[in-house]
Design a protein around this motif. Structure first.
Motif, mmCIF file in Angstrom:
data_model
loop_
_atom_site.group_PDB
_atom_site.id
_atom_site.type_symbol
_atom_site.label_atom_id
_atom_site.label_comp_id
_atom_site.label_asym_id
_atom_site.label_seq_id
_atom_site.Cartn_x
_atom_site.Cartn_y
_atom_site.Cartn_z
ATOM 1 N N GLU A 298 0.834 -1.184 0.000
ATOM 2 C CA GLU A 298 0.000 0.000 0.000
ATOM 3 C C GLU A 298 0.878 1.245 0.000
ATOM 4 O OE1 GLU A 298 -2.499 -0.230 3.390
ATOM 5 O OE2 GLU A 298 -3.518 -2.066 2.765
ATOM 6 N N GLN A 299 0.310 2.353 -0.453
ATOM 7 C CA GLN A 299 1.054 3.595 -0.476
ATOM 8 C C GLN A 299 1.387 4.031 0.958
ATOM 9 O OE1 GLN A 299 1.776 4.803 -3.532
ATOM 10 N NE2 GLN A 299 3.176 6.302 -2.630
ATOM 11 N N GLU A 300 2.655 4.390 1.203
ATOM 12 C CA GLU A 300 3.105 4.770 2.529
ATOM 13 C C GLU A 300 3.884 6.077 2.463
ATOM 14 O OE1 GLU A 300 2.313 3.144 5.162
ATOM 15 O OE2 GLU A 300 1.748 1.137 4.489
ATOM 16 N N THR A 301 3.955 6.768 3.592
ATOM 17 C CA THR A 301 4.800 7.956 3.699
ATOM 18 C C THR A 301 6.052 7.595 4.476
ATOM 19 O OG1 THR A 301 3.804 8.722 5.766
ATOM 20 C CG2 THR A 301 2.765 9.433 3.691
ATOM 21 N N VAL A 302 7.124 8.353 4.245
ATOM 22 C CA VAL A 302 8.396 8.076 4.906
ATOM 23 C C VAL A 302 8.263 8.181 6.416
ATOM 24 C CG1 VAL A 302 10.765 8.891 5.205
ATOM 25 C CG2 VAL A 302 9.771 8.789 2.922
ATOM 26 N N ASN A 303 7.652 9.262 6.890
ATOM 27 C CA ASN A 303 7.535 9.480 8.333
ATOM 28 C C ASN A 303 6.695 8.403 9.014
ATOM 29 O OD1 ASN A 303 9.121 11.775 8.270
ATOM 30 N ND2 ASN A 303 7.387 13.156 7.970
ATOM 31 N N ALA A 304 5.610 7.984 8.350
ATOM 32 C CA ALA A 304 4.752 6.949 8.930
ATOM 33 C C ALA A 304 5.498 5.627 9.052
ATOM 34 C CB ALA A 304 3.494 6.775 8.091
ATOM 35 N N LEU A 305 6.275 5.287 8.034
ATOM 36 C CA LEU A 305 7.027 4.035 8.068
ATOM 37 C C LEU A 305 8.126 4.084 9.123
ATOM 38 C CD1 LEU A 305 7.411 2.836 4.369
ATOM 39 C CD2 LEU A 305 6.394 1.598 6.259
ATOM 40 N N LYS A 306 8.841 5.200 9.208
ATOM 41 C CA LYS A 306 9.895 5.332 10.209
ATOM 42 C C LYS A 306 9.324 5.198 11.619
ATOM 43 C CE LYS A 306 12.916 8.616 9.699
ATOM 44 N NZ LYS A 306 13.509 9.947 9.412
ATOM 45 N N LYS A 307 8.177 5.782 11.848
ATOM 46 C CA LYS A 307 7.530 5.705 13.156
ATOM 47 C C LYS A 307 7.113 4.275 13.464
ATOM 48 C CE LYS A 307 3.729 7.646 15.873
ATOM 49 N NZ LYS A 307 2.566 8.583 15.857
ATOM 50 N N GLU A 308 6.557 3.594 12.476
ATOM 51 C CA GLU A 308 6.097 2.226 12.702
ATOM 52 C C GLU A 308 7.265 1.272 12.932
ATOM 53 O OE1 GLU A 308 2.894 -0.942 10.768
ATOM 54 O OE2 GLU A 308 3.286 0.996 9.815
ATOM 55 N N ILE A 309 8.355 1.459 12.200
ATOM 56 C CA ILE A 309 9.544 0.628 12.398
ATOM 57 C C ILE A 309 10.109 0.845 13.799
ATOM 58 C CG2 ILE A 309 11.924 0.247 11.656
ATOM 59 C CD1 ILE A 309 10.982 1.005 8.810
ATOM 60 N N SER A 310 10.169 2.099 14.223
ATOM 61 C CA SER A 310 10.667 2.427 15.556
ATOM 62 C C SER A 310 9.797 1.802 16.645
ATOM 63 C CB SER A 310 10.721 3.946 15.724
ATOM 64 O OG SER A 310 11.145 4.299 17.020
ATOM 65 N N GLN A 311 8.486 1.864 16.472
ATOM 66 C CA GLN A 311 7.571 1.282 17.463
ATOM 67 C C GLN A 311 7.728 -0.231 17.535
ATOM 68 O OE1 GLN A 311 3.769 2.732 16.111
ATOM 69 N NE2 GLN A 311 3.904 4.631 17.305
ATOM 70 N N ALA A 312 7.912 -0.875 16.384
ATOM 71 C CA ALA A 312 8.089 -2.333 16.367
ATOM 72 C C ALA A 312 9.372 -2.734 17.092
ATOM 73 C CB ALA A 312 8.107 -2.841 14.928
ATOM 74 N N MET A 313 10.447 -1.993 16.874
ATOM 75 C CA MET A 313 11.708 -2.299 17.540
ATOM 76 C C MET A 313 11.615 -2.033 19.041
ATOM 77 S SD MET A 313 14.304 -0.708 14.681
ATOM 78 C CE MET A 313 15.773 -1.129 15.580
ATOM 79 N N ARG A 314 10.942 -0.967 19.405
ATOM 80 C CA ARG A 314 10.766 -0.654 20.820
ATOM 81 C C ARG A 314 10.003 -1.765 21.530
ATOM 82 N NH1 ARG A 314 10.816 4.067 23.690
ATOM 83 N NH2 ARG A 314 11.241 5.181 21.742
ATOM 84 N N ALA A 315 8.954 -2.262 20.880
ATOM 85 C CA ALA A 315 8.154 -3.337 21.469
ATOM 86 C C ALA A 315 8.985 -4.602 21.649
ATOM 87 C CB ALA A 315 6.932 -3.618 20.592
ATOM 88 N N SER A 366 15.781 5.319 23.176
ATOM 89 C CA SER A 366 15.678 6.198 22.016
ATOM 90 C C SER A 366 16.072 5.420 20.765
ATOM 91 C CB SER A 366 16.594 7.411 22.190
ATOM 92 O OG SER A 366 16.648 8.179 21.012
ATOM 93 N N ILE A 367 15.181 5.398 19.778
ATOM 94 C CA ILE A 367 15.431 4.665 18.536
ATOM 95 C C ILE A 367 15.331 5.632 17.364
ATOM 96 C CG2 ILE A 367 14.704 2.788 17.032
ATOM 97 C CD1 ILE A 367 13.615 1.362 19.467
ATOM 98 N N ASN A 368 16.411 5.771 16.638
ATOM 99 C CA ASN A 368 16.473 6.649 15.470
ATOM 100 C C ASN A 368 16.594 5.791 14.224
ATOM 101 O OD1 ASN A 368 16.909 8.593 13.553
ATOM 102 N ND2 ASN A 368 18.773 9.417 14.471
ATOM 103 N N VAL A 369 15.546 5.778 13.415
ATOM 104 C CA VAL A 369 15.512 4.966 12.197
ATOM 105 C C VAL A 369 15.767 5.857 10.989
ATOM 106 C CG1 VAL A 369 14.124 3.464 10.735
ATOM 107 C CG2 VAL A 369 13.906 3.326 13.224
ATOM 108 N N GLN A 370 16.760 5.482 10.204
ATOM 109 C CA GLN A 370 17.049 6.190 8.955
ATOM 110 C C GLN A 370 16.604 5.313 7.786
ATOM 111 O OE1 GLN A 370 18.325 9.353 8.728
ATOM 112 N NE2 GLN A 370 18.173 9.397 10.968
ATOM 113 N N LEU A 371 15.588 5.770 7.074
ATOM 114 C CA LEU A 371 15.075 5.012 5.929
ATOM 115 C C LEU A 371 15.931 5.349 4.714
ATOM 116 C CD1 LEU A 371 12.782 3.022 5.451
ATOM 117 C CD2 LEU A 371 11.369 4.912 4.663
ATOM 118 N N LYS A 372 16.835 4.444 4.368
ATOM 119 C CA LYS A 372 17.844 4.718 3.361
ATOM 120 C C LYS A 372 17.395 4.404 1.939
ATOM 121 C CE LYS A 372 21.271 6.189 5.909
ATOM 122 N NZ LYS A 372 21.874 7.523 5.714
ATOM 123 N N ASN A 373 16.589 3.370 1.800
ATOM 124 C CA ASN A 373 16.277 2.905 0.450
ATOM 125 C C ASN A 373 14.950 2.187 0.465
ATOM 126 O OD1 ASN A 373 16.338 2.126 -2.201
ATOM 127 N ND2 ASN A 373 18.167 0.858 -2.045
#
Length: 393
Positions: A298-315, A366-373
């Motif tokens: 599905e169509q995604e935004t960069v910020n939404a994906l970065k937030k979701e990845i960070s939340q998954a790792m935090r969990a 603190s989790i900082n996700v850089q979406l590179k590619n």
């Protein structure tokens, strides 16, 4: 005349030299590739895997032939040394341990306190090296040592003998060699993590199903005792703090369907102990990691994906921490961090090398996700969601 005397002297001296008459020729030795250790009815059961290094050389030179065959010997005794010498009595030639690559322990052997004793024996023995890897298992050790690698490659390149190659592709549970095992037992929190081997049948050969080795769990050992066997879902959070982490996939747990595939890599971790006025120790954890989007439906935004990845790792991190702390397992090695950064405080709060692990010991994460590619730089599906340009006017 002087030249003749010198030549005569050299000839006489050469006759007195022994040369290599007492050397062991490589082709006349039997090479042990790995040990297996079990314990039953008060006796130590030892397995040894023998491989043919000559066939390995033929495979590398392109001569062909099967290179995955191995012989496994079995002997038992009241001690490990007694069982080993019993195996020596059945060998056709001298058994050489200089190429020993792995040691597999059964759950019963670990519970019987065999791990530290055998690690000490292998560390003292003159032929062995520190580059041998340690594993645990609940399955049959003999069956594990008889598993042939896929593609009929040599056992010298199997997951047991060379686990780092597989770990570089999927950094889930890190291998541990003899040197690292000794360090983990000697330094806080005095706990070691051994990959747990399982026999799986996810591959099929032309002649039917094929056995292979699966590593998804870990055995935690402390004070020469098995504390716990941690399942896959708990080890998900532990991989994020491994110093040797290279890359792995991430599951976005909040989604009902796995419609986004994420690859995480290039992790940078910093754990800092914080001591309050009352002397309570807590830790700030900062994690910086790169991520690639491998699949998106599905169509995604960069910020939404970065937030979701960070939340998954935090969990994953918190789930792992709270599960292990209840069993007094310092999976993130916070005790070692305090030991190195603030040894004076560590001496005050530690108990048997372990600092108190409480509900709020992790002060911040603190989790900082850089979406590179994102593959083709599209954060939406490549097929099925694009407007048909032929309909445009």
């Amino acid at each position: 005349m002087k030249k003749k005397k010198l030549c005569l002297l050299l000839i006489v001296c050469s006759l007195l030299l022994s040369g290599c008459w007492d050397a062991n020729e490589p082709e006349r030795l039997v090479y042990a590739n790995g040990f297996g250790v079990d314990y039953k009815d008060g006796k130590v059961i030892v397995y040894v895997q023998i491989i043919n290094l000559g066939s390995l050389a033929k495979a590398e030179s392109g001569a062909g032939g099967s290179t995955s065959k191995a012989d496994v010997g079995r002997a038992e005794g009241h001690t490990f040394e007694e069982a080993i010498f019993s195996l020596y009595h059945t060998s056709d030639r001298r058994m050489y341990l200089g190429h020993l690559s792995f040691v597999v322990f059964s759950e019963q052997a670990i519970k019987a306190g065999m791990l530290e004793h055998i690690a000490d024996f292998l560390d003292r023995y003159r032929e062995t090296r520190y580059r041998m890897y340690f594993f645990a298992t609940k399955d049959s050790i003999k069956d594990i040592m008889l598993v042939s690698p896929i593609e009929n490659i040599s056992l010298a390149f199997s997951k047991l003998s060379d686990p780092h190659d597989n770990y570089r592709q999927s950094s889930f549970i890190p291998p541990i060699d003899l040197r690292e095992l000794i360090i983990n037992f000697d330094e806080p929190p005095h706990q070691a993590q051994l990959p747990l081997l399982q026999i799986s049948k996810k591959w099929t050969a032309q002649d039917g199903p094929k056995k292979e080795l699966l590593i998804e769990k870990a055995a935690i050992i402390s004070d020469n005792t098995l504390i716990s066997i941690l399942p896959k879902e708990i080890m998900n959070g532990a991989r994020l703090t491994n110093e040797e982490f290279i890359r792995d996939s991430l599951y976005l747990s909040k989604r009902r369907n796995a419609d986004v595939s994420v690859l995480i890599y290039d992790k940078k971790l910093k754990i800092k102990p914080v001591v309050d006025k009352a002397g309570k120790v807590r830790f700030d954890i900062k994690l910086k990691i790169n991520a690639n989007i491998q699949m998106v439906k599905e169509q995604e935004t960069v910020n939404a994906l970065k937030k979701e990845i960070s939340q998954a790792m935090r969990a994953e991190v918190y789930r792992t921490y709270h599960f292990t702390r209840k069993q007094k397992i310092d999976i993130f090695r916070l005790s070692e961090t305090l030991y190195r950064d603030d040894n004076k405080t560590w001496k005050k709060v530690q108990k048997n090398g372990l600092v108190p692990l409480e509900e709020d010991t992790i002060k911040s994460l603190s989790i900082n996700v850089q979406l590179k590619n994102s593959g083709k730089m599209e954060l939406g599906p490549i097929i099925g969601q694009q407007q048909d340009r032929g309909d445009q006017k």
